[in-house]
Design an enzyme around this catalytic site. Structure first.
Site, PDB file in Angstrom:
ATOM      1  N   CYS A 136       5.537  -6.909   8.475  1.00 69.07           N
ATOM      2  CA  CYS A 136       6.415  -6.194   9.359  1.00 69.07           C
ATOM      3  C   CYS A 136       6.533  -7.172  10.370  1.00 69.07           C
ATOM      4  O   CYS A 136       5.849  -7.937  10.744  1.00 69.07           O
ATOM      5  CB  CYS A 136       5.847  -4.970   9.610  1.00 69.07           C
ATOM      6  SG  CYS A 136       6.912  -3.987  10.884  1.00 69.07           S
ATOM      7  N   LEU A 165       8.151   6.677  18.970  1.00 73.70           N
ATOM      8  CA  LEU A 165       8.372   6.553  20.261  1.00 73.70           C
ATOM      9  C   LEU A 165       7.011   6.034  20.975  1.00 73.70           C
ATOM     10  O   LEU A 165       7.347   4.716  21.638  1.00 73.70           O
ATOM     11  CB  LEU A 165       8.516   8.013  21.170  1.00 73.70           C
ATOM     12  CG  LEU A 165       9.541   7.882  22.529  1.00 73.70           C
ATOM     13  CD1 LEU A 165      10.722   7.248  22.315  1.00 73.70           C
ATOM     14  CD2 LEU A 165       9.569   9.650  22.856  1.00 73.70           C
ATOM     15  N   HIS A 166       6.115   6.791  21.059  1.00 80.45           N
ATOM     16  CA  HIS A 166       4.692   6.050  21.640  1.00 80.45           C
ATOM     17  C   HIS A 166       4.763   5.963  23.136  1.00 80.45           C
ATOM     18  O   HIS A 166       3.541   5.656  23.648  1.00 80.45           O
ATOM     19  CB  HIS A 166       4.305   4.903  20.879  1.00 80.45           C
ATOM     20  CG  HIS A 166       4.111   5.185  19.351  1.00 80.45           C
ATOM     21  ND1 HIS A 166       4.042   6.346  18.937  1.00 80.45           N
ATOM     22  CD2 HIS A 166       4.623   4.388  18.497  1.00 80.45           C
ATOM     23  CE1 HIS A 166       4.064   6.180  17.578  1.00 80.45           C
ATOM     24  NE2 HIS A 166       4.397   4.797  17.125  1.00 80.45           N
ATOM     25  N   GLU A 203       0.881  -1.420  -0.172  1.00 79.75           N
ATOM     26  CA  GLU A 203       0.006   0.002   0.045  1.00 79.75           C
ATOM     27  C   GLU A 203       0.793   1.321  -0.014  1.00 79.75           C
ATOM     28  O   GLU A 203       2.028   1.247   0.525  1.00 79.75           O
ATOM     29  CB  GLU A 203      -0.892   0.159   1.304  1.00 79.75           C
ATOM     30  CG  GLU A 203      -1.735  -1.122   1.738  1.00 79.75           C
ATOM     31  CD  GLU A 203      -2.610  -0.869   2.619  1.00 79.75           C
ATOM     32  OE1 GLU A 203      -2.545   0.057   3.372  1.00 79.75           O
ATOM     33  OE2 GLU A 203      -2.834  -1.900   3.323  1.00 79.75           O
ATOM     34  N   ASN A 222      -5.524   5.961  14.747  1.00 81.78           N
ATOM     35  CA  ASN A 222      -6.590   5.581  13.888  1.00 81.78           C
ATOM     36  C   ASN A 222      -7.175   4.257  14.286  1.00 81.78           C
ATOM     37  O   ASN A 222      -6.315   3.395  14.050  1.00 81.78           O
ATOM     38  CB  ASN A 222      -5.637   5.322  12.499  1.00 81.78           C
ATOM     39  CG  ASN A 222      -6.440   5.963  11.364  1.00 81.78           C
ATOM     40  OD1 ASN A 222      -7.533   6.247  11.421  1.00 81.78           O
ATOM     41  ND2 ASN A 222      -5.596   6.700  10.423  1.00 81.78           N
ATOM     42  N   CYS A 249       3.386   8.451   1.452  1.00 81.89           N
ATOM     43  CA  CYS A 249       3.911   7.423   2.496  1.00 81.89           C
ATOM     44  C   CYS A 249       4.051   6.222   1.928  1.00 81.89           C
ATOM     45  O   CYS A 249       3.269   5.570   1.384  1.00 81.89           O
ATOM     46  CB  CYS A 249       2.868   7.288   3.489  1.00 81.89           C
ATOM     47  SG  CYS A 249       3.099   6.330   5.016  1.00 81.89           S
ATOM     48  N   CYS A 259       4.042  -4.296  16.896  1.00 86.79           N
ATOM     49  CA  CYS A 259       3.615  -3.252  17.463  1.00 86.79           C
ATOM     50  C   CYS A 259       2.164  -3.682  18.010  1.00 86.79           C
ATOM     51  O   CYS A 259       1.580  -3.884  16.949  1.00 86.79           O
ATOM     52  CB  CYS A 259       3.622  -2.026  17.042  1.00 86.79           C
ATOM     53  SG  CYS A 259       5.448  -1.403  16.676  1.00 86.79           S
ATOM     54  N   SER A 319      11.174   6.834   9.047  1.00 86.22           N
ATOM     55  CA  SER A 319      10.530   6.784  10.329  1.00 86.22           C
ATOM     56  C   SER A 319      10.909   5.298  11.050  1.00 86.22           C
ATOM     57  O   SER A 319      10.721   4.182  10.016  1.00 86.22           O
ATOM     58  CB  SER A 319       9.025   6.732  10.252  1.00 86.22           C
ATOM     59  OG  SER A 319       8.557   6.486  11.676  1.00 86.22           O
ATOM     60  N   CYS A 325      -2.567   2.435   8.367  1.00 79.28           N
ATOM     61  CA  CYS A 325      -1.486   1.373   7.979  1.00 79.28           C
ATOM     62  C   CYS A 325      -1.905   0.045   7.818  1.00 79.28           C
ATOM     63  O   CYS A 325      -2.206  -0.797   8.845  1.00 79.28           O
ATOM     64  CB  CYS A 325      -0.412   1.254   9.264  1.00 79.28           C
ATOM     65  SG  CYS A 325      -0.278   3.123   9.841  1.00 79.28           S
ATOM     66  N   CYS A 358      -0.856  -1.729  15.910  1.00 77.99           N
ATOM     67  CA  CYS A 358      -0.720  -1.393  14.310  1.00 77.99           C
ATOM     68  C   CYS A 358      -1.174  -2.550  13.655  1.00 77.99           C
ATOM     69  O   CYS A 358      -0.880  -3.943  13.911  1.00 77.99           O
ATOM     70  CB  CYS A 358       0.826  -1.250  14.115  1.00 77.99           C
ATOM     71  SG  CYS A 358       1.274  -1.068  12.321  1.00 77.99           S
TER      72      CYS A 358
HETATM   73  N1  SAH Z   1       8.364   0.744  11.214  1.00 76.39           N
HETATM   74  C1  SAH Z   1       8.425   2.260  11.055  1.00 76.39           C
HETATM   75  C2  SAH Z   1       7.557   3.041   9.752  1.00 76.39           C
HETATM   76  C3  SAH Z   1       6.139   2.194   9.711  1.00 76.39           C
HETATM   77  S1  SAH Z   1       4.905   2.436  10.968  1.00 76.39           S
HETATM   78  C4  SAH Z   1       7.760   2.915  12.204  1.00 76.39           C
HETATM   79  O1  SAH Z   1       7.721   2.282  13.518  1.00 76.39           O
HETATM   80  O2  SAH Z   1       8.285   4.036  12.533  1.00 76.39           O
HETATM   81  C5  SAH Z   1       4.455   4.517  10.672  1.00 76.39           C
HETATM   82  C6  SAH Z   1       4.003   5.207  11.969  1.00 76.39           C
HETATM   83  O3  SAH Z   1       2.468   4.714  11.961  1.00 76.39           O
HETATM   84  C7  SAH Z   1       4.473   4.637  13.320  1.00 76.39           C
HETATM   85  O4  SAH Z   1       4.770   5.818  14.034  1.00 76.39           O
HETATM   86  C8  SAH Z   1       3.490   3.868  13.666  1.00 76.39           C
HETATM   87  O5  SAH Z   1       3.671   3.691  15.038  1.00 76.39           O
HETATM   88  C9  SAH Z   1       2.371   4.534  13.418  1.00 76.39           C
HETATM   89  N2  SAH Z   1       0.947   3.863  13.369  1.00 76.39           N
HETATM   90  C10 SAH Z   1       0.916   2.314  13.383  1.00 76.39           C
HETATM   91  N3  SAH Z   1      -0.552   2.376  13.430  1.00 76.39           N
HETATM   92  C11 SAH Z   1      -1.292   3.202  13.872  1.00 76.39           C
HETATM   93  C12 SAH Z   1      -2.426   3.516  13.776  1.00 76.39           C
HETATM   94  N4  SAH Z   1      -3.558   2.542  13.919  1.00 76.39           N
HETATM   95  N5  SAH Z   1      -2.617   4.788  13.932  1.00 76.39           N
HETATM   96  C13 SAH Z   1      -1.916   5.946  13.568  1.00 76.39           C
HETATM   97  N6  SAH Z   1      -0.692   5.747  13.787  1.00 76.39           N
HETATM   98  C14 SAH Z   1      -0.435   4.201  13.505  1.00 76.39           C
END
Ligand code: SAH
Length: 338
Positions: free
Chosen positions: A109, A212-213, A89, A287, A102, A113, A188, A330, A116
């Site tokens: 992956c 970071l989160h 995507e 999201n 993006c 996380c 990222s 994502c 995600c």
């Molecule tokens: N693996 C890399 C890049 C892909 S994720 C990374 O972790 O940075 C891109 C971004 O989207 C990351 O910050 C991820 O944590 C975030 N992300 C994943 N799921 C999401 C969701 N449902 N809503 C908002 N952001 C999300």
């Protein structure tokens, strides 16, 4: 056969020298590929017929296939099929300052996380550089406009596919080609320390963003398994080293998850972690997806979190939302079509 969009200008120059041609042929070819956007060698009439035939027999001109396009307000979402049938995507966003894409860097992956969607499909394979480059070319063809900004923030962990992602950047940054300035490119990562260490030695001004989160190890390890391997302390040390070495500002992405990481306590921990650093924090409204129970933090609470950071002199922004009108969270689009 190697795909022609997988080669850097320098590699093409080497190739031409090797077959007894002049190096400038590489620039001509790049112009045909990326400026004139020809779709076969035969259209490149400034190259001799014999040479065009040789190129046709040496390199593949394969293009990834556009399967689905969803149009929303200021955002398009695309699903592509690769040569081997895998699907990826990309998301396109229209801003007042330009158009950003993006891109995905892997099929699936491995970072898993908790919040995600992408990580629900384990990594099938890394993308090759041409497969990332063509996300840009195909979408520009679709919208008949130039993309101005690139974020490697789609599906996949770019630093788990380091070499191909760097090759991709070299190709799109080349001024004989697509020519997207390195300051307009952002990678990222979820915090793959060896990748950050390598990246700080690369030339150019490509931006780094860190997902970071969470501001402490206990919470972060729960949300992001990568944190069990690369702890916050070590991560922050590495990022500080990166900032010292490159003089570049780092972005921290922070998804706001209701009741998980959005209280005053976390805001204050975050301040302690980032105080004095050349960085800014991007607060991201989560999201929501069907497959996790995480909820998005209420708007007033995001604003409160924002205020606490701001009043403590942390540079902070709240990300404008795009994905809501399409399945842009994502991995959602692919998940739906499967
Ligand atoms: N693996 C890399 C890049 C892909 S994720 C990374 O972790 O940075 C891109 C971004 O989207 C990351 O910050 C991820 O944590 C975030 N992300 C994943 N799921 C999401 C969701 N449902 N809503 C908002 N952001 C999300």
């Amino acid at each position: 056969m190697r795909n022609i969009y997988d080669l850097t200008l320098e590699e093409l120059e080497q190739y031409f020298l090797q077959i007894g041609e002049k190096a400038f042929r590489a620039s001509q070819l790049y112009e045909g590929l990326y400026k004139k956007r020809f779709s076969s060698f035969y259209e490149m009439t400034n190259i001799s017929k014999d040479l065009r035939e040789k190129l046709t027999n040496t390199f593949s001109f394969y293009h990834i296939k556009l399967l689905v396009k969803q149009k929303g307000d200021n955002v398009n979402k695309y699903l592509f099929e690769l040569e081997d049938g895998n699907k990826i995507e990309s998301v396109l966003m229209f801003h007042n300052y330009g158009i950003s894409i993006c891109v995905s860097s892997q099929v699936g992956c491995n970072m898993t996380c908790a919040f995600c969607e992408s990580g629900r499909l384990k990594k099938v394979r890394d993308l090759l550089a041409y497969e990332i480059v063509q996300q840009i070319l195909t979408i520009e063809q679709d919208i008949q406009k130039r993309i101005t900004h690139v974020v490697v923030m789609g599906i996949g962990e770019p630093f788990d596919n380091y070499d191909n992602v760097m090759r991709f950047i070299k190709i799109i940054n080349c001024n004989k080609g697509i020519d997207i300035g390195s300051r307009h490119i952002t990678i990222s990562t979820c915090g793959v320390i060896p990748g950050i260490k390598k990246f700080m030695n690369e030339k150019g001004q490509v931006n780094l963003a860190i997902s970071l989160h969470a501001p402490n190890d206990t919470l972060r390890s729960k949300l992001m398994p990568i944190n069990r391997a690369y702890k916050l302390d070590e991560l922050m040390k590495t990022i500080n080293e990166y900032i010292r070495k490159t003089n570049r500002r780092v972005t921290f992405e922070y998804i706001m998850l209701e009741g998980i990481n959005d209280s005053e306590k976390e805001a204050n921990e975050l301040i302690n972690l980032l105080k004095g650093m050349n960085c800014y924090v991007n607060l991201i409204p989560y999201n929501e997806t069907e497959n996790t129970s995480f909820k998005r933090t209420k708007e007033w609470k995001i604003l409160k979190f924002y205020d606490i950071l701001k009043s403590n002199k942390i540079n902070v922004t709240i990300r404008k939302e795009f994905g809501g009108s399409v399945d842009a969270a994502c991995g959602q689009l692919r998940a739906k079509t499967e």
